[in-house]
Design an enzyme around this catalytic site. Sequence first.
Site, PDB file in Angstrom:
ATOM      1  N   ARG A  36       0.829  -1.217   0.000  1.00  0.00           N
ATOM      2  CA  ARG A  36       0.000   0.000   0.000  1.00  0.00           C
ATOM      3  C   ARG A  36       0.859   1.261   0.000  1.00  0.00           C
ATOM      4  O   ARG A  36       0.538   2.233  -0.689  1.00  0.00           O
ATOM      5  CB  ARG A  36      -0.949  -0.026   1.206  1.00  0.00           C
ATOM      6  N   GLN A 180      -8.481  -7.172  -0.114  1.00  0.00           N
ATOM      7  CA  GLN A 180      -7.974  -6.873  -1.459  1.00  0.00           C
ATOM      8  C   GLN A 180      -9.096  -6.314  -2.332  1.00  0.00           C
ATOM      9  O   GLN A 180      -8.898  -5.350  -3.076  1.00  0.00           O
ATOM     10  CB  GLN A 180      -7.374  -8.127  -2.082  1.00  0.00           C
ATOM     11  N   ASP A 327      -4.362 -15.532   7.009  1.00  0.00           N
ATOM     12  CA  ASP A 327      -3.079 -16.080   6.545  1.00  0.00           C
ATOM     13  C   ASP A 327      -2.402 -16.953   7.604  1.00  0.00           C
ATOM     14  O   ASP A 327      -1.408 -17.625   7.322  1.00  0.00           O
ATOM     15  CB  ASP A 327      -2.144 -14.939   6.126  1.00  0.00           C
ATOM     16  N   LYS A 354      -6.191 -19.301  -2.035  1.00  0.00           N
ATOM     17  CA  LYS A 354      -4.986 -18.506  -1.747  1.00  0.00           C
ATOM     18  C   LYS A 354      -3.865 -18.960  -2.691  1.00  0.00           C
ATOM     19  O   LYS A 354      -4.130 -19.553  -3.721  1.00  0.00           O
ATOM     20  CB  LYS A 354      -4.608 -18.677  -0.275  1.00  0.00           C
ATOM     21  N   ARG A 358      -5.203 -23.927   0.444  1.00  0.00           N
ATOM     22  CA  ARG A 358      -4.578 -24.066   1.772  1.00  0.00           C
ATOM     23  C   ARG A 358      -5.337 -25.001   2.710  1.00  0.00           C
ATOM     24  O   ARG A 358      -4.824 -25.295   3.787  1.00  0.00           O
ATOM     25  CB  ARG A 358      -4.370 -22.692   2.426  1.00  0.00           C
TER      26      ARG A 358
HETATM   27  C1  S3P Z   1      -4.247  -9.043   1.913  1.00  0.00           C
HETATM   28  C2  S3P Z   1      -5.503  -9.505   2.171  1.00  0.00           C
HETATM   29  C3  S3P Z   1      -5.808 -10.936   2.357  1.00  0.00           C
HETATM   30  C4  S3P Z   1      -4.562 -11.750   2.654  1.00  0.00           C
HETATM   31  C5  S3P Z   1      -3.421 -11.401   1.756  1.00  0.00           C
HETATM   32  C6  S3P Z   1      -3.071  -9.921   1.856  1.00  0.00           C
HETATM   33  C7  S3P Z   1      -4.066  -7.591   1.698  1.00  0.00           C
HETATM   34  O1  S3P Z   1      -6.394 -11.432   1.181  1.00  0.00           O
HETATM   35  O2  S3P Z   1      -4.844 -13.126   2.564  1.00  0.00           O
HETATM   36  O3  S3P Z   1      -2.286 -12.170   2.098  1.00  0.00           O
HETATM   37  O4  S3P Z   1      -2.922  -7.088   1.752  1.00  0.00           O
HETATM   38  O5  S3P Z   1      -5.073  -6.897   1.480  1.00  0.00           O
HETATM   39  P1  S3P Z   1      -7.979 -11.262   0.910  1.00  0.00           P
HETATM   40  O6  S3P Z   1      -8.263  -9.836   1.030  1.00  0.00           O
HETATM   41  O7  S3P Z   1      -8.251 -11.735  -0.474  1.00  0.00           O
HETATM   42  O8  S3P Z   1      -8.615 -12.131   1.952  1.00  0.00           O
END
Ligand code: S3P
Length: 441
Positions: A36, A180, A327, A354, A358
């Site tokens: 970010r 995300q 995670d 993922k 997983r």
């Molecule tokens: C993340 C959000 C998670 C996580 C990933 C990093 C992020 O995924 O599993 O390792 O930085 O926004 P999801 O938002 O798809 O659950």
Amino acid sequence: MAAMALETAADARTVRPARRLRGELRVPGDKSVTHRALLFNALARGSARIEGFLDSEDTRATMACLRAMGARIDEPGGGVVVVHGAGRPGLHEPDDVLDCANSGTTMRLLSGVVAGLPMLAVLTGDASLRRRPMARIIGPLSALGAAVTGRANGTLPPIVIRGGSLCGGRTLEPPVASAQVKSAILLAALAADGPTRVVERAPTRDHTERMLGAMGAGIVVDGRAVTLTPPARDLAPVDVRVPGDISTAAAWIVAAALHPDAEVMLHNVGVNPSRTGLLDILEAMGARVERVEERMVGGEPVADLLVRSSSLRATEVSGDLVPRAIDELPLVALAGACADGTTVIREAEELRVKESDRVAATAAVLRAFGIAVEERPDGMVVHGGARLHGGRAASAGDHRLAMLGAVAGLVSGEESVIEGAGAVSVSYPDFWTDLSRLSLS
Ligand code: S3P
């Protein structure tokens, strides 16, 4: 003291059981915050210094994509990166496809950025990323007015985006709880002609809201709803001190809790409440994890964590806890194997999409160490009280699974081999060195 992880055949590591786990570590910078800090500052006007950034394959993928779009990013060294943003107009159409490598965060967040810029971009990645679901961002970005599609009827990468000006006034309710997806929508919403509201099914990590808010985007959070009002001018750059990544600290937290002779201090770990599901789960299991000196560092809460050998009882994980520990769930399953009773992980179907599946891959690693585990469509059931024997486990090319195998090896009774050990470079290139530093033979 002896190195516990020996380099063996191509990309395999031998892990010897540790007689004791002792020492202090500063885990590498948070992956989510690093992505970010790079992406958002590339949209800003002015220079921003990112300290303690995570230097790994995933974050390098984000840097390479941004550079391909014209962003100037300097690396003076010492864990510092400087992003020189020239506002939205400073980014141009890339003249080749953008390679997001193994990184879902790069692909999904960058899609949000591109959707709001007047350009065409094609985003692809490695074989694992090209299997991961993208309808979840293609749908909302299309709803905001971008022209987006992907392979397999708009569901898989590569994805193609023609971005431009987008429409405001929408409320979007993504069917999966995903930071995300939320972040992709909020980034696109920066280019909309009015406010955009995202309503989450369950709370997910909020680094995007915190950082965009600090950069001058109008962000209002009301329960599970986030509303972004596009700023009148370019975002202001923000210097970021990246906290240590709790998702990588998780390997040492669980190793120390499970090992019968352990005391490990982890410095400067990010403890944003949207990320601390693992600490809540371990507390419910009876683990001895102490937060020392909790403080705010650049808009994110940080603490030192002292973890000691613990005797654990089984637990059940579901609902809002799932996104807060998403995670770390493979490590929770391992903790369940060493606990008293049966541990159940439910409502975690997201684990199946993922970097690997997983659920299946965690079950395969645990079984390699003699643990009884049943797979469920949305999680797993782990039978506790196991005495782990040495195992030969495969990472399935997934960094979190390589670390899971290593932790199981450290707390098991015999020597183990982890195949595909190099996968750790995605988020923790120094993992094997740090393992050697903590484990005493
Ligand atoms: C993340 C959000 C998670 C996580 C990933 C990093 C992020 O995924 O599993 O390792 O930085 O926004 P999801 O938002 O798809 O659950």
